[in-house]
Design a protein around this motif. Structure first.
Motif, PDB file in Angstrom:
ATOM      1  N   LYS A 185       9.435  -3.297 -63.391  1.00 21.39           N
ATOM      2  CA  LYS A 185       9.756  -2.440 -62.244  1.00 21.39           C
ATOM      3  C   LYS A 185       8.823  -2.768 -61.090  1.00 21.39           C
ATOM      4  CE  LYS A 185      11.159   1.362 -65.237  1.00 21.39           C
ATOM      5  NZ  LYS A 185      10.834   2.724 -65.669  1.00 21.39           N
ATOM      6  N   PRO A 186       9.250  -2.436 -59.881  1.00 22.19           N
ATOM      7  CA  PRO A 186       8.364  -2.684 -58.732  1.00 22.19           C
ATOM      8  C   PRO A 186       7.115  -1.803 -58.803  1.00 22.19           C
ATOM      9  CG  PRO A 186      10.522  -1.850 -58.007  1.00 22.19           C
ATOM     10  CD  PRO A 186      10.534  -1.883 -59.493  1.00 22.19           C
ATOM     11  N   ILE A 187       6.031  -2.310 -58.236  1.00 21.68           N
ATOM     12  CA  ILE A 187       4.806  -1.515 -58.163  1.00 21.68           C
ATOM     13  C   ILE A 187       5.043  -0.371 -57.190  1.00 21.68           C
ATOM     14  CG2 ILE A 187       2.407  -1.541 -57.390  1.00 21.68           C
ATOM     15  CD1 ILE A 187       2.128  -4.298 -58.548  1.00 21.68           C
TER      16      ILE A 187
ATOM     17  N   ARG B 287       1.754   1.399 -61.304  1.00 23.83           N
ATOM     18  CA  ARG B 287       0.768   0.459 -60.781  1.00 23.83           C
ATOM     19  C   ARG B 287      -0.412   0.428 -61.743  1.00 23.83           C
ATOM     20  NH1 ARG B 287      -3.489   3.169 -59.128  1.00 23.83           N
ATOM     21  NH2 ARG B 287      -3.313   5.324 -58.514  1.00 23.83           N
ATOM     22  N   PRO B 288      -1.165  -0.673 -61.738  1.00 23.99           N
ATOM     23  CA  PRO B 288      -2.376  -0.691 -62.561  1.00 23.99           C
ATOM     24  C   PRO B 288      -3.422   0.238 -61.952  1.00 23.99           C
ATOM     25  CG  PRO B 288      -2.130  -2.759 -61.354  1.00 23.99           C
ATOM     26  CD  PRO B 288      -0.918  -1.939 -61.070  1.00 23.99           C
TER      27      PRO B 288
END
Length: 147
Positions: A80-82, A87-88
């Motif tokens: 999936k998109p960040i 997100r990390p």
């Protein structure tokens, strides 16, 4: 470099000019190592503190737990998109080439002599303290409070 403790204090203080420092973390084994001070036996942490450089020993030495924290902080759904929710938690600046190299090559097989161990140790110590992102605007507002 054959530096003494004063040399390290001066170097760190020079590097911190213009920075908001919330704390400094040190390897607990190194920091507690006995050294001969002017007043007798002491530790590196105490010597640094006496010279104005306060260090906090990293909690615990569980390497596997620290490695798990690193992996968890880097994890996100790559399909999936960040986004704000995908997100990390840990993001490494592209200026940190040694850390990036270490993350790509660390095996945990070389023990204390593994070439990429030091940057990994720094990340482990950081994450084991529970460190988190500090928004600069929030930090400025927090400093304006008084009691």
């Amino acid at each position: 470099l054959a530096w003494g403790i004063r040399d390290y204090v001066d170097n760190v203080q020079q590097c911190e000019i213009g920075e908001d420092v919330f704390g400094r973390i040190v390897d607990p084994r190194l920091g507690a190592a006995p050294v001969q001070g002017k007043e007798g036996a002491t530790s590196i942490i105490t010597e640094l503190d006496d010279m104005g450089l306060t260090m906090i020993p990293s909690p615990g030495l569980q390497i596997d737990h620290g490695l798990m924290l690193i992996n968890s902080a880097l994890k996100f759904d790559q399909s999936k998109p960040i986004s704000a929710t995908n997100r990390p938690k840990l993001v490494i600046s592209d200026r940190c080439q040694n850390t990036i190299f270490a993350l790509k090559n660390f095996t945990n097989q070389g023990g204390k002599d593994e070439a990429t161990k030091d940057p990994i140790d720094c990340l482990r110590y950081l994450l084991m303290t529970g460190a988190d992102y500090v928004d600069q605007q929030e930090a400025k507002r927090a400093r304006t409070w008084s009691y």
